[in-house]
Design a protein around this motif. Structure first.
Motif, PDB file in Angstrom:
ATOM      1  N   GLU A   9       0.839  -1.193   0.000  1.00  0.00           N
ATOM      2  CA  GLU A   9       0.000   0.000   0.000  1.00  0.00           C
ATOM      3  C   GLU A   9       0.876   1.245   0.000  1.00  0.00           C
ATOM      4  O   GLU A   9       1.851   1.331   0.747  1.00  0.00           O
ATOM      5  CB  GLU A   9      -0.892   0.008   1.237  1.00  0.00           C
ATOM      6  CG  GLU A   9      -1.962  -1.046   1.214  1.00  0.00           C
ATOM      7  CD  GLU A   9      -2.874  -0.921   2.432  1.00  0.00           C
ATOM      8  OE1 GLU A   9      -2.996   0.198   2.974  1.00  0.00           O
ATOM      9  OE2 GLU A   9      -3.431  -1.937   2.821  1.00  0.00           O
ATOM     10  N   GLN A  10       0.522   2.181  -0.850  1.00  0.00           N
ATOM     11  CA  GLN A  10       1.247   3.435  -0.908  1.00  0.00           C
ATOM     12  C   GLN A  10       0.704   4.363   0.179  1.00  0.00           C
ATOM     13  O   GLN A  10      -0.498   4.534   0.294  1.00  0.00           O
ATOM     14  CB  GLN A  10       1.076   4.100  -2.283  1.00  0.00           C
ATOM     15  CG  GLN A  10       1.677   3.309  -3.414  1.00  0.00           C
ATOM     16  CD  GLN A  10       3.187   3.212  -3.287  1.00  0.00           C
ATOM     17  OE1 GLN A  10       3.847   4.144  -2.857  1.00  0.00           O
ATOM     18  NE2 GLN A  10       3.722   2.064  -3.658  1.00  0.00           N
ATOM     19  N   PRO A  11       1.570   4.944   0.987  1.00  0.00           N
ATOM     20  CA  PRO A  11       1.078   5.856   2.028  1.00  0.00           C
ATOM     21  C   PRO A  11       0.493   7.119   1.400  1.00  0.00           C
ATOM     22  O   PRO A  11       0.939   7.576   0.344  1.00  0.00           O
ATOM     23  CB  PRO A  11       2.327   6.174   2.847  1.00  0.00           C
ATOM     24  CG  PRO A  11       3.460   5.881   1.934  1.00  0.00           C
ATOM     25  CD  PRO A  11       2.996   4.805   0.987  1.00  0.00           C
ATOM     26  N   GLN A  12      -0.514   7.658   2.057  1.00  0.00           N
ATOM     27  CA  GLN A  12      -1.124   8.891   1.586  1.00  0.00           C
ATOM     28  C   GLN A  12      -0.124  10.031   1.759  1.00  0.00           C
ATOM     29  O   GLN A  12       0.589  10.089   2.760  1.00  0.00           O
ATOM     30  CB  GLN A  12      -2.390   9.202   2.389  1.00  0.00           C
ATOM     31  CG  GLN A  12      -3.495   8.180   2.202  1.00  0.00           C
ATOM     32  CD  GLN A  12      -4.037   8.229   0.779  1.00  0.00           C
ATOM     33  OE1 GLN A  12      -4.091   9.273   0.152  1.00  0.00           O
ATOM     34  NE2 GLN A  12      -4.420   7.065   0.271  1.00  0.00           N
TER      35      GLN A  12
END
Length: 80
Positions: A9-12
């Motif tokens: 998951e790519q961090p916001q």
């Protein structure tokens, strides 16, 4: 048998407030010429500024209004 594909998951992206740039909304505390904390209302900013002045009376503390691009000095002791 195929291995499952791992997805990371790519961090916001964070909203980074820089101390050398004036904010575009809300109210900020300016301590000795540097932007320090951001507040939604002028009352919150003044309360935080008074707490700083109470603890460290030698500081120069101002409230910056981003809408009008003005600064107001926080005096200590508070004017009666």
């Amino acid at each position: 048998m195929k291995k499952p594909k791992l997805e990371i998951e790519q961090p916001q992206p964070r909203k980074v407030l820089r101390a050398d740039k004036a904010p575009t909304e809300g109210y900020s505390l300016v301590v000795d010429g540097h932007f320090k904390s951001h507040h939604a209302t002028v009352e919150e900013a003044e309360e935080a500024g008074m707490a700083l002045k109470d603890k460290y009376p030698m500081l120069q503390v101002q409230v910056y209004d981003a809408a009008t691009k003005t600064r107001s000095m926080i005096e200590w002791p508070a004017p009666a």
